[in-house]
Write a protein that holds these residues in place. Structure first.
Motif, mmCIF file in Angstrom:
data_model
loop_
_atom_site.group_PDB
_atom_site.id
_atom_site.type_symbol
_atom_site.label_atom_id
_atom_site.label_comp_id
_atom_site.label_asym_id
_atom_site.label_seq_id
_atom_site.Cartn_x
_atom_site.Cartn_y
_atom_site.Cartn_z
ATOM 1 N N ALA A 268 0.827 -1.197 0.000
ATOM 2 C CA ALA A 268 0.000 0.000 0.000
ATOM 3 C C ALA A 268 0.862 1.248 0.000
ATOM 4 C CB ALA A 268 -0.913 -0.013 1.230
ATOM 5 N N SER A 269 1.923 1.241 0.807
ATOM 6 C CA SER A 269 2.779 2.403 0.866
ATOM 7 C C SER A 269 3.453 2.650 -0.465
ATOM 8 C CB SER A 269 3.831 2.202 1.962
ATOM 9 O OG SER A 269 3.225 2.005 3.204
ATOM 10 N N ALA A 270 3.850 1.547 -1.126
ATOM 11 C CA ALA A 270 4.511 1.695 -2.411
ATOM 12 C C ALA A 270 3.581 2.256 -3.460
ATOM 13 C CB ALA A 270 5.062 0.335 -2.862
ATOM 14 N N SER A 271 2.288 1.911 -3.355
ATOM 15 C CA SER A 271 1.340 2.393 -4.352
ATOM 16 C C SER A 271 1.030 3.855 -4.183
ATOM 17 C CB SER A 271 0.043 1.581 -4.261
ATOM 18 O OG SER A 271 -0.608 1.868 -3.055
ATOM 19 N N GLY A 272 1.266 4.365 -2.955
ATOM 20 C CA GLY A 272 0.998 5.777 -2.709
ATOM 21 C C GLY A 272 -0.447 6.077 -2.405
ATOM 22 N N HIS A 273 -1.291 5.028 -2.244
ATOM 23 C CA HIS A 273 -2.713 5.288 -1.996
ATOM 24 C C HIS A 273 -2.959 5.657 -0.543
ATOM 25 C CE1 HIS A 273 -3.893 2.607 -5.689
ATOM 26 N NE2 HIS A 273 -3.383 3.766 -6.018
ATOM 27 N N HIS A 274 -2.349 4.895 0.363
ATOM 28 C CA HIS A 274 -2.492 5.135 1.815
ATOM 29 C C HIS A 274 -3.955 5.154 2.243
ATOM 30 C CE1 HIS A 274 1.780 5.965 2.216
ATOM 31 N NE2 HIS A 274 1.682 6.754 1.164
ATOM 32 N N GLY A 275 -4.781 4.315 1.617
ATOM 33 C CA GLY A 275 -6.163 4.197 2.045
ATOM 34 C C GLY A 275 -7.046 5.334 1.626
ATOM 35 N N HIS A 276 -6.602 6.197 0.723
ATOM 36 C CA HIS A 276 -7.423 7.344 0.346
ATOM 37 C C HIS A 276 -7.707 7.385 -1.151
ATOM 38 C CE1 HIS A 276 -7.188 9.057 4.342
ATOM 39 N NE2 HIS A 276 -5.888 8.889 4.325
ATOM 40 N N ALA A 277 -7.492 6.296 -1.866
ATOM 41 C CA ALA A 277 -7.748 6.279 -3.290
ATOM 42 C C ALA A 277 -9.241 6.419 -3.563
ATOM 43 C CB ALA A 277 -7.233 4.973 -3.894
ATOM 44 N N GLN A 278 -9.582 7.064 -4.676
ATOM 45 C CA GLN A 278 -10.980 7.217 -5.038
ATOM 46 C C GLN A 278 -11.539 5.856 -5.440
ATOM 47 O OE1 GLN A 278 -12.933 9.981 -4.791
ATOM 48 N NE2 GLN A 278 -11.146 10.820 -3.748
ATOM 49 N N PRO A 279 -12.747 5.499 -4.996
ATOM 50 C CA PRO A 279 -13.310 4.210 -5.355
ATOM 51 C C PRO A 279 -13.597 4.121 -6.848
ATOM 52 C CG PRO A 279 -14.940 5.567 -4.219
ATOM 53 C CD PRO A 279 -13.624 6.277 -4.116
ATOM 54 N N THR A 280 -13.332 2.953 -7.417
ATOM 55 C CA THR A 280 -13.623 2.738 -8.822
ATOM 56 C C THR A 280 -15.123 2.532 -9.010
ATOM 57 O OG1 THR A 280 -13.375 0.345 -8.618
ATOM 58 C CG2 THR A 280 -11.373 1.632 -9.081
ATOM 59 N N ALA A 281 -15.541 2.493 -10.281
ATOM 60 C CA ALA A 281 -16.961 2.266 -10.569
ATOM 61 C C ALA A 281 -17.409 0.917 -10.019
ATOM 62 C CB ALA A 281 -17.192 2.343 -12.074
ATOM 63 N N ALA A 282 -16.553 -0.096 -10.149
ATOM 64 C CA ALA A 282 -16.913 -1.417 -9.635
ATOM 65 C C ALA A 282 -17.085 -1.404 -8.123
ATOM 66 C CB ALA A 282 -15.837 -2.432 -10.035
ATOM 67 N N LEU A 283 -16.230 -0.656 -7.418
ATOM 68 C CA LEU A 283 -16.386 -0.550 -5.964
ATOM 69 C C LEU A 283 -17.670 0.178 -5.594
ATOM 70 C CD1 LEU A 283 -12.824 0.215 -4.555
ATOM 71 C CD2 LEU A 283 -14.293 -1.712 -3.960
ATOM 72 N N ARG A 284 -17.987 1.241 -6.321
ATOM 73 C CA ARG A 284 -19.228 1.965 -6.026
ATOM 74 C C ARG A 284 -20.443 1.070 -6.234
ATOM 75 N NH1 ARG A 284 -16.276 6.478 -8.261
ATOM 76 N NH2 ARG A 284 -17.033 5.982 -10.361
ATOM 77 N N VAL A 285 -20.411 0.258 -7.279
ATOM 78 C CA VAL A 285 -21.497 -0.701 -7.498
ATOM 79 C C VAL A 285 -21.589 -1.670 -6.320
ATOM 80 C CG1 VAL A 285 -22.251 -2.653 -8.922
ATOM 81 C CG2 VAL A 285 -21.507 -0.539 -10.013
ATOM 82 N N LEU A 286 -20.437 -2.152 -5.859
ATOM 83 C CA LEU A 286 -20.429 -3.087 -4.729
ATOM 84 C C LEU A 286 -21.000 -2.439 -3.479
ATOM 85 C CD1 LEU A 286 -19.604 -5.841 -3.584
ATOM 86 C CD2 LEU A 286 -17.368 -4.864 -3.063
ATOM 87 N N TYR A 287 -20.635 -1.173 -3.210
ATOM 88 C CA TYR A 287 -21.189 -0.484 -2.041
ATOM 89 C C TYR A 287 -22.714 -0.401 -2.140
ATOM 90 C CZ TYR A 287 -16.338 1.195 -1.422
ATOM 91 O OH TYR A 287 -14.975 1.282 -1.266
ATOM 92 N N GLY A 288 -23.218 -0.060 -3.340
ATOM 93 C CA GLY A 288 -24.663 0.028 -3.521
ATOM 94 C C GLY A 288 -25.341 -1.317 -3.351
ATOM 95 N N GLN A 289 -24.724 -2.362 -3.875
ATOM 96 C CA GLN A 289 -25.307 -3.701 -3.727
ATOM 97 C C GLN A 289 -25.312 -4.148 -2.265
ATOM 98 O OE1 GLN A 289 -22.569 -5.621 -6.471
ATOM 99 N NE2 GLN A 289 -24.261 -6.103 -7.848
ATOM 100 N N TYR A 290 -24.242 -3.848 -1.555
ATOM 101 C CA TYR A 290 -24.159 -4.244 -0.147
ATOM 102 C C TYR A 290 -25.208 -3.492 0.664
ATOM 103 C CZ TYR A 290 -21.513 -6.324 3.744
ATOM 104 O OH TYR A 290 -21.115 -7.077 4.831
ATOM 105 N N ALA A 291 -25.457 -2.226 0.297
ATOM 106 C CA ALA A 291 -26.517 -1.455 0.952
ATOM 107 C C ALA A 291 -27.887 -2.068 0.666
ATOM 108 C CB ALA A 291 -26.473 -0.007 0.470
#
Length: 407
Positions: A210-233
Motif C-alpha cells: 500500500a505504501s509503495a502504491s501511494g494510496h495510503h487508504g485514500h484512493a478514489q473508489p472505482t466504478a466497480a467498488l461503487r457498485v459493490l457499495y450500492g449492492q451491499y446497501a
C-alpha cells in the motif's frame, strides 16, 4: 538479542502458530458476541417482550431498529476509535460495552433506557465488524487468510444458533434472567478473547504494497467498488425483514406460537453456521464475483418465499437460504473488495469500512422504514418481505447490467 517477529505465524508461513490461532479464536468470539448475540438474539425475544407487556409490538420492532442505528454509528466510529486506542484496546473496550448492554437490558426502566442500551450494543457491534477482520488478517500468513476470515465470521452463525438454542431455555425463568444469561455468555467470551487480540497493529511488512502504491487508504473508489457499495446497501434492505420479523411472523403472524418461532430461529442459526464456510468454498472454486451474484439472487428468492407463501416447507426453505447468506455475504463482500483491490492493504481496510458503513446506513434506514410500515399497515408482514425481495432483486439486476457493460 533475538528478534521478535512482527507477524503472527512468521516462522511457518504456510501454517498458523499458537498466537495466530488464539487471535482467530478472539475474532470468532468478537463476531459471536457483537453480532451473533447483540443483534440476532433480539429477534427471538420480540414475541416474549410483547407478551410480557414490556413493550408494545410497534415499540419492540422500533427497539430492534435501535441496534441498526447504533451499528451505523459504530461503522463510522470504528477506525477513529482504533486510531486513538489501538486495535487491541479498542476491541477489548467494545466487547465490554456489548456485555454491559446485555445486563442493562435486564431492567426495562423505560423505553428510552432500553433504546439507549440497544443503541450502545449496535455501536459496539458496528465498530467490531469494521475492526475485527482487518485487525487480525494482516498478522496472518497470506495463504491462510481465507481460512481465518471464514473462522472469524463463523462466529456470526454460532451466535445466531446459540441465541435460538439458549433463549427458549432462559425464557422459562423469565425475561430478566434471559438478558442476564446472555450477558453472562458475553462476559465469558469477552474474557476468552481478552488476551487473544494481536498486540500490535498491522505490521510494516503487510502494508508495504500500500505504501509503495501511494494510496495510503485514500484512493478514489472505482466504478466497480461503487457498485459493490450500492449492492451491499441493498443487501441490508433485503435482510432486515428476516432479521427482525422472522420469528414474530411465525409465532404471531402465522399463529404457531413462540416455541415454533424459536425452532425456526434455531434452523436459521444452523444454516448460518454453514453459510460462511460454504460461501468461501464456492468462491474459491468460481470466484467471488459469481458467488456474490448467486448470493444476491438466492436471497431475493428466500425473502420472496416469505412474502408469497405461508406453506411450512416454503418457510423452512426461506429460513435455510437466509440463514446461510446472512453471515455468508460478509466474507463474500470482503473477498470481492480484495479482488478489486488486490495488493493495497490500507485501501482494502478503507474500502471495507465504506462498505460496512453503506450496509449499516441502509440497515438502519430499513429498520426504521419497515418499523413505520409495520405499525401503519396493521402489521402487514407480506408487504415488509416484498420490499426486501425487491431490494435484493434490484441489486442482482444491477450486477448483471454492470457485468455486461464491463464486457
Amino acid at each position: 538479542m533475538s528478534a521478535t517477529p512482527s507477524t503472527l505465524g512468521v516462522n511457518t508461513p504456510n501454517r498458523l502458530d499458537a498466537q495466530a490461532l488464539f487471535a482467530t479464536l478472539a475474532g470468532l468470539c468478537g463476531s459471536f458476541v457483537a453480532i451473533g448475540l447483540a443483534r440476532f438474539a433480539y429477534t427471538p425475544l420480540i414475541p416474549a417482550l410483547i407478551q410480557a407487556h414490556w413493550f408494545t409490538s410497534s415499540q419492540a420492532v422500533t427497539l430492534g431498529a435501535a441496534n441498526f442505528a447504533g451499528y451505523l454509528l459504530g461503522a463510522l466510529l470504528g477506525r477513529p476509535i482504533a486510531h486513538r486506542l489501538g486495535n487491541r484496546h479498542a476491541l477489548r473496550a467494545l466487547m465490554a460495552m456489548v456485555t454491559l448492554a446485555f445486563f442493562a437490558c435486564a431492567f426495562p426502566l423505560s423505553v428510552s433506557w432500553f433504546f439507549g442500551w440497544r443503541l450502545v450494543s449496535g455501536v459496539a457491534g458496528g465498530a467490531i465488524m469494521v475492526l475485527v477482520a482487518t485487525s487480525i488478517l494482516p498478522h496472518v500468513p497470506a495463504v491462510r487468510r481465507g481460512f481465518v476470515s471464514g473462522m472469524i465470521f463463523l462466529g456470526l452463525g454460532l451466535g445466531i444458533a446459540a441465541s435460538g438454542t439458549v433463549i427458549p431455555w432462559f425464557l422459562h425463568y423469565g425475561l430478566r434472567v434471559t438478558w442476564m444469561g446472555l450477558g453472562a455468555i458475553a462476559l465469558l467470551l469477552t474474557a476468552i478473547s481478552w488476551l487473544g487480540w494481536p498486540r500490535a497493529d498491522a505490521p510494516v511488512a503487510s502494508i508495504a504494497p500500500a505504501s509503495a502504491s501511494g494510496h495510503h487508504g485514500h484512493a478514489q473508489p472505482t466504478a466497480a467498488l461503487r457498485v459493490l457499495y450500492g449492492q451491499y446497501a441493498a443487501n441490508a434492505l433485503g435482510l432486515v425483514p428476516a432479521m427482525v420479523l422472522l420469528v414474530d411472523y411465525v409465532a404471531r403472524g402465522l399463529g404457531q406460537g413462540a416455541a415454533h418461532g424459536a425452532h425456526i430461529w434455531v434452523l436459521y442459526g444452523i444454516a448460518a453456521i454453514a453459510g460462511p464456510i460454504l460461501c468461501g468454498q464456492v468462491a474459491d472454486r468460481i470466484g467471488f464475483r459469481l458467488t456474490w451474484r448467486f448470493a444476491l439472487l438466492m436471497q431475493a428468492v428466500g425473502v420472496a418465499l416469505l412474502a408469497l407463501s405461508s406453506n411450512a416447507m416454503a418457510i423452512v426453505a426461506a429460513t435455510l437460504i437466509l440463514g446461510a447468506f446472512t453471515p455468508g455475504v460478509v466474507p463474500l463482500a470482503l473477498g470481492r473488495i480484495h479482488e478489486l483491490i488486490p495488493h493495497d492493504h490500507l485501501e482494502q481496510r478503507a474500502a471495507w469500512s465504506r462498505a460496512t458503513t453503506a450496509f449499516a446506513l441502509f440497515q438502519a434506514l430499513g429498520g426504521y422504514g419497515y418499523s413505520y410500515l409495520f405499525s401503519h399497515t396493521h402489521e402487514n408482514y407480506a408487504l415488509i418481505f416484498t420490499c426486501g425481495a425487491v431490494a435484493l432483486m434490484l441489486a442482482f439486476l444491477v450486477d448483471l447490467f454492470a457485468s455486461k457493460r464491463r464486457t
